[in-house]
Scaffold this motif. Structure first.
Motif, PDB file in Angstrom:
ATOM      1  N   MET A   1       0.861  -1.176   0.000  1.00 34.24           N
ATOM      2  CA  MET A   1       0.000   0.000   0.000  1.00 34.24           C
ATOM      3  C   MET A   1       0.903   1.233   0.000  1.00 34.24           C
ATOM      4  O   MET A   1       1.842   1.321   0.775  1.00 34.24           O
ATOM      5  N   LEU A   2       0.584   2.187  -0.840  1.00 33.83           N
ATOM      6  CA  LEU A   2       1.357   3.422  -0.947  1.00 33.83           C
ATOM      7  C   LEU A   2       0.734   4.535  -0.113  1.00 33.83           C
ATOM      8  O   LEU A   2      -0.496   4.705  -0.095  1.00 33.83           O
ATOM      9  N   TYR A   3       1.611   5.287   0.539  1.00 31.98           N
ATOM     10  CA  TYR A   3       1.210   6.477   1.291  1.00 31.98           C
ATOM     11  C   TYR A   3       2.166   7.598   0.911  1.00 31.98           C
ATOM     12  O   TYR A   3       3.380   7.399   0.899  1.00 31.98           O
ATOM     13  N   PHE A   4       1.629   8.745   0.626  1.00 32.61           N
ATOM     14  CA  PHE A   4       2.428   9.894   0.233  1.00 32.61           C
ATOM     15  C   PHE A   4       2.503  10.851   1.413  1.00 32.61           C
ATOM     16  O   PHE A   4       1.476  11.220   1.989  1.00 32.61           O
ATOM     17  N   LEU A   5       3.719  11.232   1.767  1.00 36.72           N
ATOM     18  CA  LEU A   5       4.001  11.971   2.993  1.00 36.72           C
ATOM     19  C   LEU A   5       4.369  13.417   2.705  1.00 36.72           C
ATOM     20  O   LEU A   5       5.132  13.702   1.783  1.00 36.72           O
ATOM     21  N   ASP A   6       3.842  14.305   3.520  1.00 31.94           N
ATOM     22  CA  ASP A   6       4.338  15.676   3.555  1.00 31.94           C
ATOM     23  C   ASP A   6       4.275  16.157   4.996  1.00 31.94           C
ATOM     24  O   ASP A   6       3.373  15.785   5.754  1.00 31.94           O
ATOM     25  N   CYS A   7       5.258  16.973   5.352  1.00 32.04           N
ATOM     26  CA  CYS A   7       5.312  17.584   6.673  1.00 32.04           C
ATOM     27  C   CYS A   7       5.535  19.076   6.512  1.00 32.04           C
ATOM     28  O   CYS A   7       6.161  19.517   5.553  1.00 32.04           O
ATOM     29  N   GLU A   8       5.038  19.813   7.453  1.00 32.15           N
ATOM     30  CA  GLU A   8       5.368  21.237   7.562  1.00 32.15           C
ATOM     31  C   GLU A   8       6.144  21.382   8.859  1.00 32.15           C
ATOM     32  O   GLU A   8       5.812  20.757   9.870  1.00 32.15           O
TER      33      GLU A   8
END
Length: 152
Positions: free
Chosen positions: A1-8
Motif C-alpha cells: 500500500m502506498l502512502y504519500f508523505l508531507d510535513c510542515e
C-alpha cells in the motif's frame, strides 16, 4: 500500500508542525495544538505561509500533542500490509521517523515499512482547491504528481 508523505516544519531543520499521509485508501493529517506552536520560536515565513493554512474546509487536521503523533501513525498503518511511504523531501522522512520513537529504545509497533524518497514536484497541480504548504494538500498533490508520471 502506498502512502504519500508531507510535513510542515518551523523553518529549515525546525520543529514539526504538521504531518500528512495521503494513501491509496485513507488519509491521516496531524497538527500540533496552538499552545505547542506558540511555544516554538517562529519564523516569519512559516507564520505567513504555513500556520494560516493548517486547517482548511477540505483539510482539517487531528490536533494532538507531538508526543501522540506516533500512536496516531501506528493506528493509521495498522493492518496495512507492507506500507511504502513516498516523500519528496528528506526532512519529511526524518520527521516521520522521529514520531515513531516514543521513548528511549522504544518505538510504536508498525508493519514492516519501506521508505521511498523521490525527486518529484507536487506543484503545480491540477487538483482543484489545493493549498500549497498545507501538509495534507501537499501530500495529495505529491500523490497526483507521482501517479501522473506513472513512476509507481
Amino acid at each position: 500500500m502506498l502512502y504519500f508523505l508531507d510535513c510542515e516544519f518551523n523553518g529549515f531543520g525546525g520543529d514539526l508542525i504538521s504531518l500528512a499521509l495521503a494513501g491509496e485508501v485513507g488519509e491521516l493529517y496531524l497538527a500540533r495544538p496552538e499552545d505547542e506552536l506558540n511555544a516554538l520560536a517562529g519564523h516569519a515565513w512559516v507564520a505567513d505561509h504555513v500556520l494560516p493554512f493548517l486547517s482548511l474546509p477540505d483539510a482539517r487536521p487531528e490536533v494532538m500533542p507531538l508526543d501522540q503523533f506516533g500512536r496516531a501513525i501506528q493506528a493509521f498503518l495498522a493492518g496495512s500490509p507492507a506500507p511504502t511511504i513516498v516523500a519528496d523531501w528528506p526532512e519529511d522522512l526524518m520527521h516521520l521517523m522521529q514520531c515513531l520513537i516514543i521513548k528511549p529504545g522504544q518505538m510504536v509497533k508498525i508493519p514492516d515499512l519501506t521508505l521511498r524518497l523521490m525527486s518529484a514536484s507536487a506543484y503545480p497541480t491540477d487538483i482543484e482547491k489545493a493549498v500549497k504548504h498545507n501538509a495534507l494538500w501537499d501530500a495529495r498533490a505529491l500523490r497526483r504528481a507521482v501517479r501522473a508520471d506513472h513512476r509507481i
